[in-house]
Design an enzyme around this catalytic site. Sequence first.
Site, short mmCIF file in Angstrom:
data_model
loop_
_atom_site.label_atom_id
_atom_site.label_comp_id
_atom_site.label_asym_id
_atom_site.label_seq_id
_atom_site.Cartn_x
_atom_site.Cartn_y
_atom_site.Cartn_z
N LYS A 1 0.74 -1.25 0.03
CA LYS A 1 -0.01 -0.13 -0.09
C LYS A 1 0.87 1.33 -0.06
CE LYS A 1 -4.50 -1.35 1.41
NZ LYS A 1 -5.66 -1.27 2.27
N ARG B 1 -4.60 -9.69 4.44
CA ARG B 1 -4.85 -9.90 2.93
C ARG B 1 -3.63 -9.39 2.28
NH1 ARG B 1 -6.75 -5.94 -0.78
NH2 ARG B 1 -8.37 -6.42 -2.19
#
Length: 286
Positions: free
Chosen positions: A221, A255
């Site tokens: 991210k 995840r």
Amino acid sequence: MLRLGRREFATHEPVIMAIVNRTPDSFYDQGATFRDEPALARVEQAVAEGAAIIDIGGVKAGPGDEVSAEEEARRTVGFVAEVRRRFPDVVISVDTWRHEVGEAVCEAGADLLNDAWGGADPKLAEVAARYGVGLVCTHAGGAQPRTRPHRVTYDDVMADILKVTVGLAERAVALGVPRESVMIDPGHDFGKNTRHSLEATRRLGEMVETGWPVLVSLSNKDFVGETLDRPVKERLLGTLATTAVSAWLGARVYRVHEVAETRQVLDMVATIAGHREPAVARRGLA
């Protein structure tokens, strides 16, 4: 106990959720699993490497071309059904904020609805309750789906995360979602700048203390990229470091894009914590 689909996961058992994007413009793999065969091969590889959950998404999280609910369903429903047929024991999650899509994928065999946009469509929790499937309750800071944060502020970011996610979880259970199938997610990058995401990681233990299982979606991210000043394809080490910290603080579900590497990190942390035996222990015994 965390119960999802046919699977039950013990308190100290870390769980990997592998990302399979059915989009042509995903930020990380740029559409590598948009077509069926590469996507199915990705599922097979992820399961072999230790993923218990497959998270299927039909819409890119960030801004981009408009994707209708009908198109999102077209990208995901048939694929969910095929994964269910080929991998009967895997937990199938679908990353969607729309109740119409949630309904369709539950009919096709999904076990979990991953609401990454924090209840933007309140009816999604009602769908999870009606089908008896799990639900991920995420903090997105009130952001609208597929928007990026701009000068967002919080008096106390973790206090806001706790208020929102616990509130969503309690509402879901009140609607009839099985309590043992509800998770909360701090929503790294969603409605947050990099400093917010770092603080959410540092204080993750406060979420764990609520008693709800915590899911973290850290993989490659922007907060990792900005922290280390690395482009998308060079964020694995930062992601794994953040994963190790999150595991030590008690997160349950991860995840990820890179399953094998994450599995090693989680196994190492679990063994250091005393929740797992070493795979081999010969040193000093021969």
